[in-house]
Design a protein around this motif. Sequence first.
Motif, PDB file in Angstrom:
ATOM      1  N   THR A 155      -3.412  -0.296   1.180  1.00 12.33           N
ATOM      2  CA  THR A 155      -3.835  -1.192   2.270  1.00 12.33           C
ATOM      3  C   THR A 155      -3.231  -0.700   3.566  1.00 12.33           C
ATOM      4  O   THR A 155      -2.258   0.068   3.550  1.00 12.33           O
ATOM      5  N   GLU A 156      -3.797  -1.134   4.685  1.00 13.88           N
ATOM      6  CA  GLU A 156      -3.232  -0.767   5.985  1.00 13.88           C
ATOM      7  C   GLU A 156      -2.063  -1.684   6.302  1.00 13.88           C
ATOM      8  O   GLU A 156      -2.102  -2.884   6.021  1.00 13.88           O
ATOM      9  N   GLN A 157      -1.032  -1.104   6.876  1.00 14.90           N
ATOM     10  CA  GLN A 157       0.176  -1.873   7.140  1.00 14.90           C
ATOM     11  C   GLN A 157      -0.091  -3.007   8.137  1.00 14.90           C
ATOM     12  O   GLN A 157       0.438  -4.108   7.989  1.00 14.90           O
ATOM     13  N   SER A 158      -0.931  -2.754   9.140  1.00 11.35           N
ATOM     14  CA  SER A 158      -1.244  -3.785  10.138  1.00 11.35           C
ATOM     15  C   SER A 158      -2.687  -3.627  10.610  1.00 11.35           C
ATOM     16  O   SER A 158      -3.197  -2.513  10.698  1.00 11.35           O
ATOM     17  N   VAL A 159      -3.310  -4.758  10.906  1.00  9.48           N
ATOM     18  CA  VAL A 159      -4.683  -4.807  11.410  1.00  9.48           C
ATOM     19  C   VAL A 159      -4.706  -5.823  12.546  1.00  9.48           C
ATOM     20  O   VAL A 159      -4.032  -6.859  12.492  1.00  9.48           O
ATOM     21  N   THR A 160      -5.491  -5.533  13.574  1.00 11.61           N
ATOM     22  CA  THR A 160      -5.612  -6.434  14.717  1.00 11.61           C
ATOM     23  C   THR A 160      -7.026  -7.000  14.795  1.00 11.61           C
ATOM     24  O   THR A 160      -8.001  -6.260  14.636  1.00 11.61           O
ATOM     25  N   ALA A 161      -7.129  -8.306  15.037  1.00 11.74           N
ATOM     26  CA  ALA A 161      -8.415  -8.973  15.172  1.00 11.74           C
ATOM     27  C   ALA A 161      -8.486  -9.663  16.521  1.00 11.74           C
ATOM     28  O   ALA A 161      -7.466  -9.928  17.160  1.00 11.74           O
ATOM     29  N   VAL A 162      -9.701  -9.984  16.952  1.00 16.72           N
ATOM     30  CA  VAL A 162      -9.923 -10.695  18.214  1.00 16.72           C
ATOM     31  C   VAL A 162     -10.348 -12.119  17.891  1.00 16.72           C
ATOM     32  O   VAL A 162     -11.236 -12.335  17.051  1.00 16.72           O
ATOM     33  N   LYS A 163      -9.718 -13.074  18.542  1.00 11.49           N
ATOM     34  CA  LYS A 163     -10.033 -14.490  18.347  1.00 11.49           C
ATOM     35  C   LYS A 163     -11.533 -14.740  18.551  1.00 11.49           C
ATOM     36  O   LYS A 163     -12.122 -14.329  19.537  1.00 11.49           O
ATOM     37  N   GLY A 164     -12.145 -15.401  17.555  1.00  9.34           N
ATOM     38  CA  GLY A 164     -13.572 -15.694  17.615  1.00  9.34           C
ATOM     39  C   GLY A 164     -14.447 -14.618  17.018  1.00  9.34           C
ATOM     40  O   GLY A 164     -15.648 -14.830  16.805  1.00  9.34           O
ATOM     41  N   GLY A 165     -13.874 -13.452  16.708  1.00  6.00           N
ATOM     42  CA  GLY A 165     -14.658 -12.359  16.124  1.00  6.00           C
ATOM     43  C   GLY A 165     -14.473 -12.275  14.617  1.00  6.00           C
ATOM     44  O   GLY A 165     -13.945 -13.186  13.972  1.00  6.00           O
ATOM     45  N   ASN A 166     -14.924 -11.169  14.029  1.00  7.95           N
ATOM     46  CA  ASN A 166     -14.789 -10.913  12.594  1.00  7.95           C
ATOM     47  C   ASN A 166     -13.862  -9.718  12.374  1.00  7.95           C
ATOM     48  O   ASN A 166     -13.762  -8.839  13.238  1.00  7.95           O
ATOM     49  N   VAL A 167     -13.208  -9.683  11.218  1.00 11.36           N
ATOM     50  CA  VAL A 167     -12.311  -8.580  10.900  1.00 11.36           C
ATOM     51  C   VAL A 167     -12.374  -8.298   9.404  1.00 11.36           C
ATOM     52  O   VAL A 167     -12.611  -9.208   8.604  1.00 11.36           O
ATOM     53  N   SER A 168     -12.173  -7.029   9.049  1.00  9.73           N
ATOM     54  CA  SER A 168     -12.124  -6.624   7.648  1.00  9.73           C
ATOM     55  C   SER A 168     -10.804  -5.920   7.373  1.00  9.73           C
ATOM     56  O   SER A 168     -10.394  -5.033   8.131  1.00  9.73           O
ATOM     57  N   ILE A 169     -10.140  -6.315   6.256  1.00 18.11           N
ATOM     58  CA  ILE A 169      -8.866  -5.718   5.854  1.00 18.11           C
ATOM     59  C   ILE A 169      -9.110  -4.919   4.575  1.00 18.11           C
ATOM     60  O   ILE A 169      -9.452  -5.498   3.539  1.00 18.11           O
ATOM     61  N   PRO A 170      -8.970  -3.594   4.613  1.00 23.36           N
ATOM     62  CA  PRO A 170      -9.309  -2.763   3.448  1.00 23.36           C
ATOM     63  C   PRO A 170      -8.299  -2.904   2.311  1.00 23.36           C
ATOM     64  O   PRO A 170      -7.130  -3.207   2.521  1.00 23.36           O
ATOM     65  N   CYS A 171      -8.797  -2.678   1.071  1.00 27.45           N
ATOM     66  CA  CYS A 171      -7.957  -2.645  -0.131  1.00 27.45           C
ATOM     67  C   CYS A 171      -8.565  -1.609  -1.078  1.00 27.45           C
ATOM     68  O   CYS A 171      -9.589  -1.856  -1.715  1.00 27.45           O
ATOM     69  N   ASN A 172      -7.940  -0.422  -1.182  1.00 29.15           N
ATOM     70  CA  ASN A 172      -8.445   0.688  -2.002  1.00 29.15           C
ATOM     71  C   ASN A 172      -7.524   0.944  -3.191  1.00 29.15           C
ATOM     72  O   ASN A 172      -6.305   0.778  -3.099  1.00 29.15           O
ATOM     73  N   PHE A 173      -8.118   1.378  -4.303  1.00 24.89           N
ATOM     74  CA  PHE A 173      -7.347   1.707  -5.510  1.00 24.89           C
ATOM     75  C   PHE A 173      -8.237   2.525  -6.425  1.00 24.89           C
ATOM     76  O   PHE A 173      -9.446   2.676  -6.205  1.00 24.89           O
ATOM     77  N   THR A 174      -7.649   3.083  -7.484  1.00 29.45           N
ATOM     78  CA  THR A 174      -8.390   3.824  -8.511  1.00 29.45           C
ATOM     79  C   THR A 174      -8.315   3.070  -9.823  1.00 29.45           C
ATOM     80  O   THR A 174      -7.317   2.420 -10.116  1.00 29.45           O
TER      81      THR A 174
END
Length: 541
Positions: free
Chosen positions: A30-49
Amino acid sequence: MFTLNLRRTCFIFIVFLHCFVVSSSFTVFTEQSVTAVKGGNVSIPCNFTGNPTFVWWWKHDSTGATDDDVTLVAREFEGIVEDAGIDRFNITKSENDYRLTIRNVSLLDETTYSCQVELDNHEDERGYTNLSVLALAEPLEPVIKLCHVTTPGHCTYFIDKNPPEQVNLVCELHQVRPPVNLTWKKIDGILRETDPPLVYDQNGLYTVSSVLQISRSEFDHQYKCEARGQAVNGVSSTTASFGSKTTETPQTGLHPGYIVLITFLILGIVIILVLIVVFYHIKVGIPCLSRDGAGSANLDSIPLNEVQSLRRNIRDYSPGSLTDKVLARGTYPNAPTRMAIVGLTGAGKSSFIRSLKCAYSGVYNKEIEVVAGSSSGGVTLEPTFYKITDNIHIQDNKGMRDLAINKINKTIMTNIKEKVISLLIFVIRPNDVQNDVETVTKFLTKLSKAVRTEFATYPMVIVTHRDMIPDLTIREAIRNKLVNMDIIQDKIIFVENFTEEPEDKSNSKDLIEEFLKILETMLVMADGNLVHQLNKKSLSE
């Protein structure tokens, strides 16, 4: 026997090595930190094998909270995304990326999120991401109060023909997160340092403001307010320049034939408008009058552009728009600015309100009942609000029979608090100041103290029947007496109200402009008082 044990040992070692390799190869990315904008949409990745049996997305109670302080926001079981009861959160799959998508992001979404994955061999791992939420400024450029925007990033601060000694430029950004830094720069010179910007927090959103004092000798320069920070996408600025309220019409260079045609068109429009105005006055009321003629005719003797400018400023007024004082937090209430007028019976309170309405509308209206030319007055029976515009209401109160001290707290100040009044105007006749100095002094001294406790400033005093004291020496003596009664000199104004009959009017040709300027002064004082009231209220909460 030794051979058998050796084979068994090798088998166990191989199995252990295989398990170790498989176990160590399973990692959740996963990414250590992600930034979103109030009122918008955001996606936080989660990868694995590997082949997952379960995928859980957890929202931690706070940034950095442990795995025990969490709430389930989305999950997937054997390829099926299941509802966790929160509509804004869901899992979006793409091969081995099981990212969490959050729609319509709010400030409450800022925290740590963890993606927990369990494979079909029951191995279990987690990855963590800290989500930060930005609130972008709208607009991105800082706003300079009382400065009229000409193009994005540029505005003009209009000053009177007689400019003040100094002007405060107030640069602001509202409802941003995180706070930005504001600095002032002089475009064509070195600027002295200013105080650090003020930052006010309201439920996680910030208002940032910076004040720059500019002396009259520096009005010919341009000044840039620059904002730096994530809430303005890096850097944004607004440049202010000073301009005069009265500007000359630029030369168009049109062909003379076009000029003649335009002149006739304008003349035709003017004639039509005059007919409409005449018809309106016949149906609605008579125009404001003065001793030397009807009010509409008087406009020829008043600089029309100044009258129009004042009326436009009053028409466009909204609470808080005429002050450079900074609102500590929150916004101005969605309600009109209310001002109250009090005074002795027959002082001219109602006539003063009607004069203000007449100066603004150009129509003498009998909506406010008074006895024209009467010294007794006393027609107003109950407190009544009269509307100048949707944002400007003036309260007329029943005239007082005497100046009893107990009326200050019992009636006047109680009315200010209950009706949310932002300015108190006390109306008095010249004779009352001259003939009963002791009583008036006691009353106004107590009233001034009560008003200063409420607003941290002094009341306005209107002295009516100005034409009764043509001697300027007597006027100055009355002013000095009022100053000794704890009234500030620049808050004492002498007026001659509009009345129905022309012979009752002052011979001044500038009455309309005069009352418009008085009304504008009232609004500036009311705005300053309103900011003080709101700031005092926010500190007490």
